[in-house]
Design an enzyme around this catalytic site. Structure first.
Site, PDB file in Angstrom:
ATOM      1  N   CYS A 155       0.839  -1.187   0.000  1.00 31.97           N
ATOM      2  CA  CYS A 155       0.000   0.000   0.000  1.00 31.97           C
ATOM      3  C   CYS A 155       0.888   1.257   0.000  1.00 31.97           C
ATOM      4  CB  CYS A 155      -0.941   0.092   1.200  1.00 31.97           C
ATOM      5  SG  CYS A 155      -2.090  -1.286   1.313  1.00 31.97           S
ATOM      6  N   ARG A 161       4.181  -0.598  -4.528  1.00 35.51           N
ATOM      7  CA  ARG A 161       3.808  -1.083  -3.197  1.00 35.51           C
ATOM      8  C   ARG A 161       2.479  -1.837  -3.176  1.00 35.51           C
ATOM      9  NH1 ARG A 161       6.790   1.596   0.663  1.00 35.51           N
ATOM     10  NH2 ARG A 161       5.274   1.080   2.248  1.00 35.51           N
ATOM     11  N   TRP A 206      -2.529  -2.892  -1.628  1.00 40.32           N
ATOM     12  CA  TRP A 206      -2.207  -4.315  -1.721  1.00 40.32           C
ATOM     13  C   TRP A 206      -3.094  -4.966  -0.682  1.00 40.32           C
ATOM     14  CZ3 TRP A 206      -0.353  -8.321   1.307  1.00 40.32           C
ATOM     15  CH2 TRP A 206       0.132  -9.444   0.616  1.00 40.32           C
ATOM     16  N   ASN A 219      -1.909   2.174   5.503  1.00 36.86           N
ATOM     17  CA  ASN A 219      -0.989   1.117   5.089  1.00 36.86           C
ATOM     18  C   ASN A 219      -0.610   0.359   6.358  1.00 36.86           C
ATOM     19  OD1 ASN A 219       2.561   1.251   4.329  1.00 36.86           O
ATOM     20  ND2 ASN A 219       1.187  -0.465   4.185  1.00 36.86           N
ATOM     21  N   GLY A 220      -0.909  -0.944   6.369  1.00 37.79           N
ATOM     22  CA  GLY A 220      -0.592  -1.732   7.561  1.00 37.79           C
ATOM     23  C   GLY A 220      -1.720  -2.694   7.878  1.00 37.79           C
ATOM     24  N   GLU A 259      17.852 -17.704  -6.776  1.00 39.88           N
ATOM     25  CA  GLU A 259      17.421 -16.368  -7.178  1.00 39.88           C
ATOM     26  C   GLU A 259      16.909 -16.376  -8.631  1.00 39.88           C
ATOM     27  OE1 GLU A 259      16.586 -13.763  -5.808  1.00 39.88           O
ATOM     28  OE2 GLU A 259      16.762 -12.186  -7.302  1.00 39.88           O
ATOM     29  N   LYS A 318      13.156 -15.263  -9.700  1.00 41.92           N
ATOM     30  CA  LYS A 318      12.861 -14.217 -10.688  1.00 41.92           C
ATOM     31  C   LYS A 318      11.834 -14.722 -11.696  1.00 41.92           C
ATOM     32  CE  LYS A 318      13.872 -11.409  -9.240  1.00 41.92           C
ATOM     33  NZ  LYS A 318      14.419 -11.212  -7.961  1.00 41.92           N
ATOM     34  N   GLU A 357       8.308 -15.117 -10.063  1.00 44.86           N
ATOM     35  CA  GLU A 357       7.679 -13.841  -9.718  1.00 44.86           C
ATOM     36  C   GLU A 357       7.015 -13.175 -10.906  1.00 44.86           C
ATOM     37  OE1 GLU A 357      10.035 -11.447  -6.296  1.00 44.86           O
ATOM     38  OE2 GLU A 357      11.243 -11.885  -8.046  1.00 44.86           O
ATOM     39  N   HIS A 373      18.348 -36.607  -5.172  1.00 43.12           N
ATOM     40  CA  HIS A 373      17.539 -36.981  -4.020  1.00 43.12           C
ATOM     41  C   HIS A 373      16.081 -36.582  -4.186  1.00 43.12           C
ATOM     42  CE1 HIS A 373      21.204 -38.135  -2.048  1.00 43.12           C
ATOM     43  NE2 HIS A 373      21.724 -36.953  -2.360  1.00 43.12           N
ATOM     44  N   LYS A 397       6.331  -4.668  -3.592  1.00 43.96           N
ATOM     45  CA  LYS A 397       7.763  -4.575  -3.412  1.00 43.96           C
ATOM     46  C   LYS A 397       8.159  -4.406  -1.948  1.00 43.96           C
ATOM     47  CE  LYS A 397      11.760  -2.805  -5.546  1.00 43.96           C
ATOM     48  NZ  LYS A 397      12.149  -4.163  -5.876  1.00 43.96           N
TER      49      LYS A 397
HETATM   50  C1  G6P Z   1       9.172  -8.636  -1.448  1.00 41.42           C
HETATM   51  C2  G6P Z   1       9.730  -8.238  -2.787  1.00 41.42           C
HETATM   52  C3  G6P Z   1      11.052  -8.957  -3.026  1.00 41.42           C
HETATM   53  C4  G6P Z   1      12.011  -8.679  -1.880  1.00 41.42           C
HETATM   54  C5  G6P Z   1      11.401  -9.032  -0.539  1.00 41.42           C
HETATM   55  C6  G6P Z   1      12.245  -8.530   0.612  1.00 41.42           C
HETATM   56  O1  G6P Z   1       8.786  -9.961  -1.480  1.00 41.42           O
HETATM   57  O2  G6P Z   1       8.812  -8.539  -3.827  1.00 41.42           O
HETATM   58  O3  G6P Z   1      11.619  -8.505  -4.234  1.00 41.42           O
HETATM   59  O4  G6P Z   1      13.177  -9.407  -2.077  1.00 41.42           O
HETATM   60  O5  G6P Z   1      10.118  -8.408  -0.405  1.00 41.42           O
HETATM   61  O6  G6P Z   1      12.279  -7.137   0.559  1.00 41.42           O
HETATM   62  P1  G6P Z   1      13.405  -6.219   1.174  1.00 41.42           P
HETATM   63  O7  G6P Z   1      12.978  -4.824   0.839  1.00 41.42           O
HETATM   64  O8  G6P Z   1      13.403  -6.477   2.638  1.00 41.42           O
HETATM   65  O9  G6P Z   1      14.689  -6.599   0.538  1.00 41.42           O
END
Ligand code: G6P
Length: 616
Positions: free
Chosen positions: A2, A27, A75, A101-102, A489, A493, A496, A512, A611
């Site tokens: 948010c 956000r 969000w 937001n929260g 990672e 990616k 996501e 395994h 994010k």
């Molecule tokens: C969310 C984002 C990710 C990020 C994670 C941790 O899930 O979509 O891209 O890695 O939060 O966020 P931070 O700001 O703590 O690195």
């Protein structure tokens, strides 16, 4: 999670709010809305399901005039994404409008209490409970309380996290804003004030900002000094900071998407991250946090790294680096699990908190827990003055500029770069690394940005490769040693942004279980650079091939052995083994990007994600 924007001053608020919401859309983008008070004192709320562009379309035939307004991009937490659940929410009298937001954890109890008092609710949100509570508190006093006092008293009853902004039709010359555990910034202009979840909606109007602290409530009146009080009504002197943010980072420039721009920004970002810290000529690495706290860091019995998501993957690489070079034991923990695991932490532990946004609720809570137990806390954040950055004892910013694409790219390499410099600087102090090796690593670190530039030249080829694999429903990513977190990672990616199921594994673990999944439909991405484990990875490749898997391998330039075995190769410039993650992650970012584009997905705003995760 948010985004909040607010404006009060002499200009028309609506264009400022919309532009601000677009900056904060990373956000959350389930719904958007705004509340405005026009010249006649009418308070109007406009909101709709969907993105900020949907709100703009919705508002196109509405009266959006007025110099006071608040706006929100959501969000969803409580209540599905819908226009009813979108913010702002009115109070029953429709005199108050609030954005939030929260999460209000005790909203169900508060709602029951208010329902018993005759309040009725339109939405399923915790936020509506908050605005009704403020109204109830306000009207239960005679004469009715000023908005600031009502917000203050209401918030004393609230359990949970919030950044809020409230408008009151009866006092159109003010906005009341408050925060606890969710970020809120006030911008101070000339006869005008701004609000934002971060500084991005504010930067083009003023560089003077106040970051509100937990438990603080601000009264924004354009012609008066910003007033800040705490929940006990003690006045606090706000600390005015000067913003350090580039407007260019907030624009896509010539790139079609922020994600692609941010991938291509990496050479420049890593140069910025190393600037003033790495001296290739003098073969030295100076991190001010290490200089200032050398004894404390070197005396650590162990390091605990807490993080979430992509930052957690960077943490795994950090563990490998610190253990190898400094011979200090390192635990890596998901912040969300750590905070509830009754962890054993002692005062000779050093906790490293990694967070791009510096606002991730779980990471922040882990930091607070570590502090309570006496650990020394080192932050690795991107957003300057973010909550985690401010909660830590020391730290190193990654300095990669604002990251807007929801899928983290440049922040990941920035985090790995800081962790590399930290491990090397500590090892140098501790003398667990020879001068010769340290010198070689300093030289090679300085070459990393140019090596990434070489990789970026393969962008078109990776785009073609992506087309071949757009059909895939699953992907496996394999790597060993330093490249195992790179595999994780790479898989994250892809998941996501393309919604293709992908798993990362340490290559040897494949036997395994995951090997059962391999058939001719299964693409397998293997990071197979020349290093100590090369021969072993070669065997893993043979095992996949023997079962018909289709392999994309990341290989060291000039490797002909693997290129003969696999279906597709992406060459990587040669580098030292511990630095491979800095370059190997880049083609995997591009691969995920192009596959998502081929599938027609919104790479910058993937579904269900946000994010900055400021709720648990
Ligand atoms: C969310 C984002 C990710 C990020 C994670 C941790 O899930 O979509 O891209 O890695 O939060 O966020 P931070 O700001 O703590 O690195």
């Amino acid at each position: 999670m948010c985004g909040i924007v607010g404006y009060i001053g002499k200009r028309e608020a609506y264009p400022i709010l919309i532009k601000g919401l677009k900056r904060l859309e990373y956000r959350g983008y389930d719904s958007a809305g705004c509340a405005l008070i026009n010249g006649e004192g009418t308070l109007s709320v406009y909101k709709t399901k969907g993105k900020v562009s949907d709100l703009e379309a919705f508002c196109s035939d509405k009266d959006c005039s007025g110099c006071v307004g608040i706006a929100h991009t959501r969000w969803a937490t409580h209540g599905e994404p819908s226009s009813v659940n979108a913010h702002p929410h009115y109070s029953s009298s429709r005199k108050l409008a609030l954005i939030h937001n929260g999460i209000i954890e005790n909203y169900a109890d508060l709602r029951k209490k208010l329902e018993r008092k005759g309040f009725s609710f339109q939405s399923d949100t915790d936020t509506e409970v908050l605005v009704q509570l403020i109204e109830y508190v306000r009207l239960s006093h005679t004469p009715a309380l000023p908005l600031l006092s009502a917000v203050q008293l209401a918030l004393r009853q609230v359990v949970g996290a919030y950044a809020i902004a409230v408008l009151d039709k009866d006092t159109p010359g003010e906005i009341v804003a408050a925060r606890k555990s969710s970020p809120l910034v006030v911008g101070i202009g000339d006869g005008e004030l701004f609000l934002g979840s971060d500084a991005s909606p504010i930067i083009e109007y003023t560089d003077k900002v106040v970051y509100l602290n937990d438990g603080e409530i601000a009264l924004l009146r354009p012609d008066e000094k910003l007033k800040v009080v705490n929940l006990s009504n003690v006045e606090v002197t706000p600390e005015v900071c000067t913003l350090d943010m580039e407007l260019g980072d907030l624009e896509k420039g010539n790139f079609p998407h922020f994600m692609l721009k941010e991938i291509f920004d990496q050479p420049a970002c890593l140069r910025a991250c190393m600037a003033g810290r790495l001296s290739v000529d003098r073969k030295n690495i100076i991190l001010s946090a290490v200089v200032d706290h050398k004894e404390r860091l070197l005396a650590a019995r162990r390091f605990i790294i807490v993080a979430c998501g992509t930052s957690w993957h960077a943490a795994l690489i950090g563990k490998h680096l610190i253990e190898s070079f400094c011979r200090i034991s390192v635990d890596v923990e998901y912040a969300s699990e750590f905070r509830y695991s009754d962890p054993v932490i002692s005062s000779d532990d050093v906790m490293i908190a990694i967070s791009q946004s510096g606002e991730t609720a779980d990471t922040l809570a882990a930091v607070e827990l570590g502090k309570q137990k006496g650990a020394f806390i080192y932050g690795i954040c991107n957003v300057v003055s973010s909550s985690i950055a401010r909660a830590t004892h020391t730290g190193s910013y990654i300095h990669v500029g604002s990251e807007i694409g929801v899928a983290s790219t440049k922040a990941f390499t920035g985090q790995v770069m800081v962790l590399t410099m930290l491990a090397l600087a500590l090892a140098h102090e501790k003398k667990t690394i020879s001068e010769e090796e340290f010198g070689k690593l300093c030289t090679e670190l300085g070459r990393i940005p140019a090596k990434i530039e070489e990789i970026l030249q393969h962008n078109d080829q990776i785009g073609l490769l992506a087309r071949i694999f757009t059909y895939a429903r699953n992907f496996i990513y394999l790597g060993r040693g330093y490249n195992y977190p790179v595999a994780l990672e790479g898989a994250l990616k892809l998941k996501e942004i393309s919604y293709i199921h992908a798993e990362g594994y340490p290559a040897a673990e494949m036997k395994h279980g995951p090997i059962a999944l391999i058939d001719s439909e299964m693409p397998v991405v293997v990071i197979a650079t020349k290093n100590e484990l090369y021969e072993k990875v070669l065997s893993n490749i043979q095992e996949v091939k023997a079962r018909g898997g289709r392999i994309i391998a990341l290989v060291t330039e000039g490797d002909t052995t693997i290129s003969k075995l696999v279906d597709y190769c992406i060459p990587l410039p040669e580098t030292m083994e511990c630095l491979t993650p800095l370059i190997a992650s880049v083609p995997l970012q591009l691969l995920a990007y192009h596959i998502a584009i081929c599938k027609g997905k919104n790479v910058d705003q993937p579904r269900n994600l946000a994010k900055s995760v400021t709720v648990e």
